[in-house]
Design an enzyme around this catalytic site. Structure first.
Site, mmCIF file in Angstrom:
data_model
loop_
_atom_site.group_PDB
_atom_site.id
_atom_site.type_symbol
_atom_site.label_atom_id
_atom_site.label_comp_id
_atom_site.label_asym_id
_atom_site.label_seq_id
_atom_site.Cartn_x
_atom_site.Cartn_y
_atom_site.Cartn_z
ATOM 1 N N GLN B 198 0.743 -1.013 -0.118
ATOM 2 C CA GLN B 198 0.664 0.045 0.165
ATOM 3 C C GLN B 198 0.508 1.379 0.273
ATOM 4 O OE1 GLN B 198 -2.825 -2.138 2.887
ATOM 5 N NE2 GLN B 198 -3.344 -0.170 2.866
ATOM 6 N N PHE B 229 -5.935 -3.739 3.238
ATOM 7 C CA PHE B 229 -6.638 -3.902 4.392
ATOM 8 C C PHE B 229 -5.679 -2.720 6.182
ATOM 9 C CE2 PHE B 229 -8.586 -8.218 3.263
ATOM 10 C CZ PHE B 229 -9.615 -7.490 2.436
ATOM 11 N N ARG B 311 -5.751 7.905 16.717
ATOM 12 C CA ARG B 311 -7.039 7.616 15.986
ATOM 13 C C ARG B 311 -7.784 7.197 17.455
ATOM 14 N NH1 ARG B 311 -9.363 8.640 10.942
ATOM 15 N NH2 ARG B 311 -7.638 9.470 10.313
ATOM 16 N N PHE B 345 -7.822 2.131 11.778
ATOM 17 C CA PHE B 345 -7.146 2.010 12.209
ATOM 18 C C PHE B 345 -6.699 3.044 13.736
ATOM 19 C CE2 PHE B 345 -2.670 5.511 11.995
ATOM 20 C CZ PHE B 345 -2.323 4.534 11.517
ATOM 21 N N ALA B 515 -5.971 5.642 5.201
ATOM 22 C CA ALA B 515 -6.607 6.133 6.039
ATOM 23 C C ALA B 515 -8.324 6.775 5.198
ATOM 24 C CB ALA B 515 -6.070 7.280 6.023
ATOM 25 N N GLU B 716 -12.816 2.922 4.865
ATOM 26 C CA GLU B 716 -12.534 1.753 6.476
ATOM 27 C C GLU B 716 -14.426 2.862 7.049
ATOM 28 O OE1 GLU B 716 -9.436 5.130 6.970
ATOM 29 O OE2 GLU B 716 -8.929 2.656 8.552
#
Lengths: 488, 763
Positions: B198, B229, B311, B345, B515, B716
């Site tokens: 990614q 993922f 987060r 996340f 994100a 997400e």
């Protein structure tokens, strides 16, 4: 010997096939057919699903990662590269997967598409996609679009090119006739990438019939018998072991028959789990549903009842039900046969009552004295290994238990009967209150362990729950029944 | 207009024919080598002896390297430079790579890797958050604490206090394509790496550093991943560095892919959390204050744990106006796999914490859990006086009030709630339950400088368009969405746009595709590049026709200028003949964000994405088994760029979230060895686990923030909709009790945990 089969319609000949090479590695590394994917290399994800047509014309989806090349002898293998028509026209399963957005990352997609095509080829409009696709994991879609694709093709005609494999096999069968010779030692060095121990010399044998096998195995008692390879395959792909001398016994005449005998239903050891399911689904619905939850379609189409028993696993799902059914095991060594109660076969964890050179020939299920209740508990409903699996053969008269045979898997080092529980049941009312002493006896019959599947305490508690469910079975719907009937 | 069309995934036909190529499918040069790591099976210890002679002697082995054999230290950490490629002196978890084997086949490398004689003198291993707390084993010295108001005073003054603990297990990504990387050494020391990642730029940086090369000599490419993922944000670094290092050492192409068990054992997973909570509510159901303690098990290295834990804190409010709040976040170092990015996340853990509080409070107050939640929602857009989050960001775009209303109406909530109660009353063994979860998810990297993206677009004289940008394709459909943006700019069909592999040689210095930002950032960058080329073409045609550039119209595959109508190809050819450049880069940076991480204050998010789910389950009290009967979802993707792809993200995210909270259980033994390391023991949802009835719809509406075509990120947020299944299980379990005991169901809610909760109901 030489191995011969069809690959996407073309004949493939191996003068010296490496007998422990997996179909997946061969496709990807030797043939450059990389559409078939490796997701887990243990038959649990379905990304490597291929279609195999047998000489009798029947078509099965199989996991290529644990399918050894000799298992393809005389059959037709079709991969995702061969699923579309020769002119590029997509198979309905392929088109539906596009139309319904059934692929996201695309990695499970070839396997899912092949599993859909296999279900479609069965031409059973009622075929339940939950069953057909239980062995195919997808991490992206949540399966909803794949279910829509499955529904969309339910009534589409089977493309004629899919049936072509069966026709071609019929034409070719004299040439592809099962060879009886051994694969010569020292083979396997010629294929690219085939230089590693798994492909190193191993003697492989394909018996003409069960008598041939019996004689050979008596002469080679150290040899390993390979049926569906759904468990043995992992010794290669995960254990990285050299399996030594092998006999490939799937399809062996005398081992694959299901017959009614005076003693009961005699099931040959090499009968696949899927064929067993078809044979017993009506007679013992609970057992049929349990068998549906053994592995998944691809595993049941390869794995055999003999293998399920002979590997002696404490968590194999066949034995508890078969023990409760009072099944007997026929063991064969050379010309000699002996028959024992199935429960007596399992001596201890990893140890069975089987002499060197002896093999499981058949399992016989006697006429049922009552009703069989079977329940399996696992973290995931489908395609999971049991935390525990309980089976109860119960006959009642006037509400009291007259016959009880109880066996569990996952509760001891072997599949094991529950003598104290049985004793507590016999004569007791077949009711929630009546089985209370039996519930207590379960803790004396079993001292389960804690592992990654469940704790010991849960296993005992759920074992009691399973017995109560067997009692209450007629009163309340099991969970699945609620799923189908109770939802708003 | 290609934007908003429900087009299939750009590779759909390649996927279904097996022609889509992943790293392991690329034909190799004849002399290529295959790599495998040898792993530690001890969780913590000192390497006393490592005898690799049997490894070297194994068939097909060409090279074997341990840490001391490397030309220069190789680090694979995305953050703190604390992850040596190969263990140096000590091992820190069971599964840590200790040496690497290169052999002539994948299997030969795997066989050889098991032949090492590795002797490790064990040290005490810290495996659990309790052990880590006791030992003071943590990152960042001490806990990160954010206070808004005086939470303790607010709780003390409240009518009702609920307190408890929620355990949330980790989660293995189980991308179907395992980690894989391929290095092709080029002339003069150049290295071309093709990786399933990614984050190609980070791979480029790590490889360049490990090889001692300038970044310009390392090119990293990724056409697609078989799922990511978050698991391929940093966890692919080790393979990419390994293949590059061995390729440099041997001069031969090198490939490495993890066997599935190795993938489980080596790579990080979602952080498991223990969340202690204490919350005060008024009799009116309004929350007065809440105090959270997050115990975050980070594993052995820092990786991305700090922003993940941040987060989680940033989502501890989820959808609710909370007057006073305290969060203590302990980032604990343990001798386990280094927990890493996973879809959400940290957000899902933070959201699950407050959702548990709401569920618990509704139980205690005897209020409908949805009603209680709605009373605490942030003010709906357009709010005259917007609320602020605990970290001080104004919530100007909150739409969960209306969205919830619409969802409940469509799902017939009130009537079903009553019907379920009546049905349950007639059951002895089964109970049905219904659960709700809203999500408000902040969109932007919290590390503000990552909110940038680049694109490279060429138009050729035949009118075909070559599209490239920094985002990576892992199945989410980013490439197709961005192609739709490009096609819309030029007024051409999407088929005229050629999507190409992400490549650090085309677009440099990119951020991870993470994100949820992929289409927001790269869509805007591509739009900018296309707009630049279009403006140049328009300028040229305008001058030819003596009109103003804005009178040149690009639509329907044609370009209108004055009275003339050109095909797009003709227009491109004219521009070329006019010596106009038909290649442009595009760049985008998210405006208006500012975040002070140290103080926990600012505007970390450009906007919020929303959704809500209602899930119904049935539970069996005899074994704790359960099934999901129905799920209804309404999700906010703004003005969707592609509704079909967005629905796919929502369905898939929900089921993945349900898996996290139900059947996916990671089990380590007492020695710190992961016992669930393959699909035979680790159970992601299977086909039959999807809800029997599954209704998913988009809540269409333009994003008030100026995003690409006013769409919203969708990667997400839907994962958190799976929390509704945990709430539904809790509701069903509660129905076995008399209302006195709260089920306090932990996750993953395996049948075993559900049965234990049912038994608590009797106590």
């Amino acid at each position: 010997m030489h191995l011969a089969f069809l690959l996407n319609g073309e004949r493939v000949d191996f003068p010296d096939a490496p007998p422990t090479r997996t179909t997946l590695d061969w496709l990807r590394e030797d043939r450059g057919l990389t559409g078939t994917k490796e997701g887990c290399n243990e038959g649990d994800c379905g990304a490597c699903t291929v279609l195999v047509t047998d000489p009798d014309g029947s078509l099965r989806p199989l996991n290529a990662c644990i399918l050894l090349l000799p298992q393809l002898q005389g059959r037709a293998l079709r991969t995702i590269e061969g699923l579309a028509a020769p002119d590029g026209t997509l198979h309905p399963a392929q088109q539906a997967m596009i139309d319904h957005h059934g692929a996201q990352c695309g990695f499970c997609t070839p396997g899912i598409t092949m599993a859909l095509a296999a279900a479609h080829a069965s031409a059973d409009p009622d075929l339940d996609p939950d069953t057909a696709l239980a062995g195919n994991l997808c991490r992206c879609t949540g399966y909803a679009p794949i279910a829509r694709a499955a529904r969309a093709i339910a009534h589409a005609p089977i493309p004629d090119w899919i049936a072509a494999d069966a026709r071609a096999l019929a034409d070719l069968s004299p040439h592809l006739a099962l060879s009886l010779a051994e694969i010569p030692r020292g083979s396997g060095g010629s294929a690219p990438g085939a230089t590693t121990p798994a492909d190193a010399p191993a003697r492989a044998f394909r018996p003409r019939d069960v008598d041939d096998l019996a004689a050979w195995h008596a002469a080679h008692p150290e040899a390993t018998l390979v049926a569906g390879a759904t468990d043995l395959g992992l010794h290669l792909t995960k254990g990285l072991r050299d399996l030594g001398r092998l006999a490939f016994i799937s399809g062996t005449p005398g081992l694959c028959e299901i017959a009614s005998t005076p003693e009961g239903l005699r099931i040959g050891a090499a009968v696949t789990i899927e064929d067993l399911r078809a044979a017993i689904a009506q007679a013992a619905p609970d057992f049929g549903e349990l068998v549906r939850r053994i592995g998944a379609t691809q595993v049941r189409a390869a794995g055999t009842i003999g293998g399920n028993i002979a590997n002696g696993s404490p968590i194999g799902d066949g034995p508890p039900a078969l023990i409760a059914l009072g099944a007997t095991l026929t063991l064969r060594r050379g010309a000699a046969r002996r028959t024992i109660a199935l429960e007596d076969f399992f001596l201890a964890y990893g140890r069975q009552d089987r002499a060197p050179g002896e093999f499981v020939e058949a399992v016989t299920i006697p006429p049922s004295p009552g009703t069989l209740h079977v329940h399996k508990v696992s973290k995931r409903f489908d395609q999971d290994i049991s935390a525990l699996c309980g089976a109860f053969m119960i006959a009642t008269e006037a509400g009291r238990v007259t016959h009880a045979r109880v066996a569990f898997g996952g509760m001891a080092g072997t599949p094991k009967r529950a003598p104290l529980t049985e004793a507590a049941l016999i004569g007791a009312p077949w009711s929630e209150a009546g089985v209370a002493p039996a519930l207590a006896a379960l803790a004396q019959d079993y001292a389960p362990i804690s592992d990654m599947r469940a704790s010991a305490a849960y296993r005992l508690e759920a074992a009691r729950g399973i017995l109560l469910r067997a009692v209450a079975g007629d009163l309340v719907p099991p969970v699945l029944g609620a799923l189908q009937g109770g939802a708003a | 207009m290609s934007v908003a069309d429900p087009l299939p995934h750009d590779s759909a036909r390649l996927h279904v024919t097996g022609a889509a190529r992943y790293v392991d499918d690329i034909p190799l040069p004849a002399n290529a080598l295959h790599l495998a790591f040898g792993l530690s099976d001890v969780a913590h210890g000192v390497i006393e002896a490592l005898d690799l002679s049997a490894v070297r002697a194994s068939d097909g082995v060409v090279e074997v390297l341990a840490a001391g054999d490397l030309a220069r230290p190789a680090d694979v950490s995305p953050s703190a430079h604390d992850e040596p490629l190969l263990a140096e002196g000590r091992v820190h978890y069971a599964g840590q790579p200790v040496f690497v084997v290169a052999a002539t086949s994948h299997r030969a490398a795997r066989v050889a890797a098991r032949r090492a004689a590795l002797r490790v003198a064990p040290l005490p291993a810290i495996l659990t958050v309790d052990e880590a707390l006791a030992a003071g084993s943590r990152f960042e010295g001490g806990p990160v604490v954010w206070d808004k108001g005086d939470a303790e005073a607010a709780i003390a003054a409240a009518d009702l206090v609920v307190e408890g603990t929620l355990e949330l297990g980790g989660q293995e990504h189980f991308y179907l394509e395992g980690q894989a990387a391929l290095a092709l050494p080029g002339e003069g020391g150049e290295m071309h790496v093709i990786a399933s990642t990614q984050h190609p730029t980070e791979v480029q940086h790590k490889v360049a550093h490990a090889l001692g090369l300038p970044q310009a000599m390392v090119r990293v490419e990724c056409r697609r991943m078989g799922g990511g993922f978050g698991g391929k944000e940093s966890q692919g670094n080790a393979l990419a560095v390994a293949v590059a290092v061995v390729a440099q050492a041997t001069g031969r192409p090198c490939k490495m892919r993890y066997d599935r068990d190795d993938d489980f054992l080596i790579t990080g997973k979602r952080h498991d959390f223990r969340i202690d909570y204490r919350a005060g509510f008024g009799r009116d159901g309004r929350i007065r204050g809440v105090a959270f303690r997050h115990l975050v098990r980070c594993g052995w290295s820092q990786d991305l744990s700090l922003p993940v834990a941040d987060r989680a804190m940033l989502h501890a409010d989820n959808a609710y106006r909370i007057p006073a709040m305290r969060i203590e976040s302990h980032r604990l170092r343990t001798n386990t796999q280094s927990a890493t990015a996973f879809r959400g996340f940290g957000g899902p853990q933070g959201v699950a914490g407050i959702e548990r509080v709401m569920d618990h409070a509704a139980h205690a107050l005897g209020l409908d859990p949805i009603e209680l939640r709605r009373r605490n929602y942030y003010a709906e857009m357009p709010a005259p006086r917007p609320d602020r989050t605990p970290y001080g960001q104004e919530v100007r775009d909150f739409i969960l009030g209306g969205l919830t209303e619409k969802l409940l109406d469509g799902a017939d909530y009130a009537a079903r709630r009553a019907e379920i109660a009546a049905w349950n009353a007639g059951q002895r063994v089964l109970r049905r339950g219904i659960g709700f979860a809203p999500v408000k998810f902040g969109i932007s990297f919290t590390l503000s400088h990552l909110n940038q993206a680049g694109a490279l677009v060429h138009v050729y004289t035949d009118g075909s368009v070559h599209l490239n940008h920094g985002g990576t394709e892992m199945g989410q459909g980013l490439f197709q969405k961005v192609a739709q943006v490009a096609a819309a700019e030029f007024g051409v069909p999407v088929s005229a746009v050629r999507i190409t592999a992400t490549d650090t040689a085309k677009v440099p210095n990119t951020s991870a595709t993470a994100a949820s930002s992929g289409s927001d950032l790269n869509g805007m960058a591509v739009q900018a590049a296309c707009a630049e080329i279009r403006a140049r073409m328009a300028g040229h045609l305008a001058s030819l026709h003596q009109i103003t550039p804005d009178a040149v119209v690009f639509a329907g595959g044609a370009v209108q200028a004055g009275g003339a109508r050109y095909s797009f190809a003709e227009a491109a050819t004219l521009a070329w003949q006019g010596r106009v450049s038909l290649s442009a880069t595009g760049f985008y940076r998210t405006p208006d964000i500012a975040w002070d991480r140290a103080r926990g204050e600012g505007r970390p998010f450009y906007y919020f994405a929303h959704g809500a789910a209602l899930t119904e389950v049935v539970v069996d009290r005899l074994t704790g088994e359960y099934r999901i009967l129905r799920a209804d979802i309404l999700h906010d993707a703004g003005a969707s760029l592609n509704p079909a792809l967005d629905i796919g993200q929502i369905e898939g995210g929900y089921v993945q979230g349900v898996g996290w909270l139900t059947t996916e259980e990671l089990v380590w033994d007492n020695a710190g060895r992961l016992r669930t390391h393959a699909p035979s023991t680790y159970k992601i949802p299977a086909f039959g686990d999807r809800p029997a009835v599954f209704n998913v719809a988009l809540h269409q509406g333009a994003n008030p923030a100026a995003t690409i075509h006013r769409s919203k990120a969708v990667g997400e947020p839907p994962l958190m909709l799976g929390i509704s299944a945990l709430m539904a299980l809790s509701d069903a379990v509660a129905a076995f009790g008399g209302g006195r005991v709260y089920p306090a169901l932990d996750a993953p809610a395996t049948p075993e945990r559900v049965l234990a909760a049912v038994e608590r109901m009797r106590g």
